[in-house]
Design an enzyme around this catalytic site. Structure first.
Site, PDB file in Angstrom:
ATOM      1  N   CYS A  14       0.799  -1.168  -0.039  1.00  0.00           N
ATOM      2  CA  CYS A  14       0.078   0.099  -0.006  1.00  0.00           C
ATOM      3  C   CYS A  14       0.940   1.165  -0.111  1.00  0.00           C
ATOM      4  CB  CYS A  14      -0.901  -0.014   1.198  1.00  0.00           C
ATOM      5  SG  CYS A  14      -1.019   1.420   2.241  1.00  0.00           S
TER       6      CYS A  14
ATOM      7  N   CYS B 223       0.968   3.202   2.971  1.00  0.00           N
ATOM      8  CA  CYS B 223       1.890   2.595   4.217  1.00  0.00           C
ATOM      9  C   CYS B 223       3.601   2.812   3.933  1.00  0.00           C
ATOM     10  CB  CYS B 223       1.668   1.276   4.128  1.00  0.00           C
ATOM     11  SG  CYS B 223       0.012   0.791   4.380  1.00  0.00           S
TER      12      CYS B 223
END
Ligand code: FAD
Length: 521
Positions: free
Chosen positions: A42, A45
């Site tokens: 992600c 992230c």
């Protein structure tokens, strides 16, 4: 299936959770724990991971009270754990109170962080303090009181607390400095920190406080002095308070005096100036590296051979040694470059090293004579201290000599450490850092600064470790006393290195003509 590589490694001071240890870490822990649930694919992230790593370094001293942990929900083996905590989006941060109970009754966890949390270190740090202040009973035992103190508490403070120094941070209610410092110093003995609000009129007028924040040292009987710092900010208070007489890490022996050192160490203690670099340390490092560490490889081939070649080449080019040592390094270098086979034996290499008889003006002194790298115990400092010093010197020499490849020295160091450095865990940590960011190095100056900042990362990680010499505490180096210009504070009080000034400091500190030649044979 291969485990999905996560965004964090063992070097990050973040507990990497797996199904096997999640309960042990999160349930019944005596520290509160902030957990990041993320997915390694992600983008948010990935963007957040340097912040979380930076937070881990920033609040490393808070560990007995607050831990950071992370779990990669993209790894299939972790899916059940992530589902059981109701994770739907990434990254999610959750704050687990200390002594969180498994399932059923009791606080399972506190969800206030959730998906909506600050994306900067300062904001996260403040959020953690807010969470701690609202922490349900039982309070994490290692966490000192965070609420403001009063005249009444101070009056009886020394009756109930056996500490030498009481540091009072005078500040406004919305300031976090007092609470940050209370946590920053929680692992240190002989000092306690309390915050005093500017509205606490009795104390404010008694001490005549007019600046908020400011820090005062308060002693039994009511004596007090203002702590002198370059800037009224967390990092400056922290450097100064950690250095007060008698302040030591909990459970660590106190630093010892030179007389005691003479009895503790097997050799006579060599007095030295802590703000200088010594040639005796560099030569001792070369001796140990080339005659002991490399000797562990009886046959040197492949990656090891390339590594040794690059290391010796960097030394022959940039080591600012005495003429005899330089002659030796140059002849070892040309011998190595002339070896066309796919391997060499250590014996042959050693033959060249020791072949001083052939040419009396080429030699590497035998033995170790540590000076700036002496430790207060025989197992402390010495060789690893010498390795750092040697590589700082080499990056600085490459810069001063106008080397052509900015990564030449660092690549040689990286590969030497990877192949030969006897401390294998150190090598792994160093390789992690190099893999992560060595590509950022694009100039000779940035190479000098890269090594400085990674060394500080290692210092941060090792502060308080068993390997720390109480006489030489691991600090973010250089201290404000050593280089006042290197340190500045942002308007919000956050510490900021002045990189230009740090570079100038390093270039002069490790320069060839600053190296002290005392104690040489
Ligand atoms: P050192 O950290 O060795 O520093 C030596 C001297 O360099 C200091 O006295 C100071 O004068 C100066 N200095 C300090 N900080 C800086 C800086 N940021 N920039 C420039 N100069 C500075 N030990 C472990 O336990 N775990 C590890 O993972 C680990 N990794 C290591 C990786 C490498 C590549 C090396 C060389 C060593 C590693 N070590 C590790 C050993 C550890 O870093 C120290 O070298 C050792 O504990 C001795 O510490 P010291 O007090 O002599 O200071």
């Amino acid at each position: 299936a291969a485990a999905q590589a996560g965004l964090y490694t063992a070097s990050d001071q973040i507990v990497i959770l797996s199904p096997a240890d999640v309960e042990a870490v999160l349930w019944n822990s005596s520290a509160a724990t902030v957990v990041e649930f993320y997915a390694s694919w992600c983008g948010h992230c990935i963007a957040f991971s340097p912040v979380f790593k930076g937070l881990a370094r920033d609040i490393k001293e808070w560990k007995p009270a607050v831990e950071l942990a992370a779990i990669n929900c993209a790894a299939e083996e972790n899916r059940k754990v992530c589902t059981s905590y109701g994770i739907r989006g990434y990254p999610t941060l959750k704050f687990f109170n200390a002594y969180t109970k498994a399932g059923g009754n009791g606080t399972k966890h506190n969800e206030t962080f959730s998906l909506d949390f600050p994306r900067d270190i300062r904001g996260l740090r403040h959020k953690i303090i807010d969470q701690l202040e609202n922490h349900a009973e039982p309070w994490p035992p290692a966490c000192p009181p965070l609420e403001p103190t009063s005249q009444a508490e101070i009056d009886s403070f020394f009756e109930t607390n056996n500490v030498r120094h009481l540091a009072l941070i005078f500040e406004e209610a919305r300031s976090y400095v007092g609470r940050e410092l209370t946590l920053d110093l929680l692992q240190f003995e002989n000092i306690a920190v309390r915050r005093v609000l500017n509205t606490e009129e009795a104390l404010v007028s008694k001490l005549g406080v007019t600046t908020f924040p400011s820090c005062y040292l308060y002693y039994p009987g009511g004596n007090f002095t203002r702590l002198k710092v370059k800037a009224e900010a967390r990092a400056f208070y922290s450097y100064a308070l950690q250095r007060l007489p008698g302040v030591v890490r909990s459970g660590k022996p106190a630093p010892v005096s030179p007389d005691v050192l003479n009895n503790n160490t097997e050799e006579v203690w060599r007095p030295f100036n802590r703000s200088r670099v010594y040639m005796a340390d560099l030569e001792s490092t070369l001796h140990y590296s080339l005659r002991v560490e490399v000797a562990a490889h009886t046959v040197i081939r492949g990656e090891a051979l390339i590594s040794l070649r690059n290391y010796i080449a960097a030394l022959a080019k940039y080591f600012p040694g005495r003429p005899v040592v330089m002659n030796l390094l140059k002849s070892v270098n040309s011998w190595l470059q002339n070896q066309t086979g796919s391997e060499i034996s250590y014996e042959a290499f050693e033959g060249v090293l020791d072949n001083a008889a052939q040419s009396p003006d080429a030699a590497l002194p035998e033995g170790q004579r540590w000076v700036g790298c002496q430790g207060s115990r025989p197992h402390l400092r010495r060789y690893p201290c010498g390795v750092w010093t040697l590589f700082h010197v080499l990056t600085v020499q490459a810069k001063n000599a106008g080397g052509s490849d900015p990564q030449e020295v660092l690549s040689a160091m990286r590969s030497y450490v990877h192949v030969f450095f006897g401390c294998r865990l150190c090598a792994e940590h160093f390789e992690n850092m190099a893999r992560e960011s060595l590509t950022e190095v694009s100039t000779l100056s940035s190479a000098v600064l890269w090594l400085w900042s990674r060394h500080n990362q290692v210092n941060n990680r090792l502060a308080g470790d068993l390997s720390e010499d109480p006489n030489f505490p691991k600090i973010q180096w250089p201290s404000p006393e050593m280089c006042p210009a290197c340190h500045t504070a942002k308007t919000n009080g956050d510490h900021l290195w002045n990189k230009e000034k740090v570079l100038a400091f390093l270039l002069s500190h490790f320069a060839a003509n600053s190296i002290v030649k005392d104690y040489l044979e």
